[in-house]
Design an enzyme around this catalytic site. Sequence first.
Site: not given
Length: 453
Positions: A223, A248, A332
């Site tokens: 992340d 990410e 998201d």
Amino acid sequence: MDRFGLVCLLLWSCIIIIVASPAQPQTTTLTSTVSKLSKTDPLNALLLQGFNWESSKSYFSWYNVLKGIVDDAAEAGITDVWFPPPSQSVSPEGYLPGKLYDLDSSKYGSEQQLKDAVNAFHQKGIGTVGDIVINHRCGTKQDDEGYWCVFEGGKGDGSLDWGPWAVTVNDKPFPCGSGHADTGADYIEAPDIDHTNSFIQAELSEWMNWLKSNVGFDGWRFDFAKGYAGNLLGGYIQNTSPKFVVGELWDDMAYDSDGRLAYDQNAHRQRLVDWVHSTGDRAAAFDFTTKGILQEAVKSSELWRLKDSNGKPAGMIGVLPQKAVTFIDNHDTGSTQNMWPFPSDKLLQGYAYILTHPGIPTIFYDHFVDGNLKWEIQNLMAIRNRNNINANSNCRILTAEGDLYMAAIDEKIVMKIGPRYDVGKLAPPYPEYHIAASGNDYCVWEKNSYSAE
């Protein structure tokens, strides 16, 4: 054939997260745990994101929910399932972690339920990917200045028990840290961790290896990977030997003066490529470039965007496909956050593109279980699998116009997306090819020698 019959045939054919700081020993060499699972080649990976933004609020243990889709995932050809962050967190979704070793306080379920779900996927030969949130961390106690910069690991033996020394200096808005300067972007919701500290590197690597040996995770999804330098993230990969890794890196794309997405996104995708190289080529990256271009192209009937100036796919898949993890939406961009959603009426066009093209495709949980999408997505997955389409497959773009995009992949399948039904001479010849999948504004033809028996 009369005009009505011809139109019907065409429609059918082309309908896609103050205590005394512990002594900081020298970095130790960590022995990586051998994975419990013999994984497939990463080039052939098909990733399923096994949660959305609301999963932590499920009435039932989310890990038990995941156990319920094991058979469907196996039948569909999924090779890896991405699990949500497993540790105690200030936020229920897991992205503001605190006590990293505490897996029983997760809103997704207990530690044992997590192990059971991981084992269930392993029994079907499917790998499991843990969501690693280590850029930042939430303290459990306040320091002398009142900042939440005193951390507890949750194990009870001092592991991952840190003080303000673990936070980057001049961190905004948490000026409690006495560590080194940050090597990446600020994360404003929690203190940024100093990943240049060798003690921190060793403890986090040990925790990740524990996740492998105790839980059974085979790979990692990192992340907010832009929060610290790629070479430091590459060190964690080197210390833990995962079978699959993706990071990410979500940043802004280029826009023209009128606010429209620019055609040239070379700089955007190059940043993804550069980051992959900074990890020592140990990690793949989510292909945000392809997502941005693809969703704009189908939304505005500007499918010319899908071909770059060199005649290649315009996203990361056009330059480093073996390290590009494609996706349509995630927790998201879609789900209830809806930060950057793919057009809801164009989802199958999106999947028709990523499931036939180079790169490593990801299926979002919401789409995988949606009865209106599931069959068509699984059919596209089956076409990819039986034709051995993989991350490095060759893509020959036949045309990229406003209302029509067509490409031949490995010369085994031909695909089209876009509202134009009459593709003229671009249609592959019959009987050498037959229609293997079709839906609203998409069609996939399959070469007969590669078709199912």
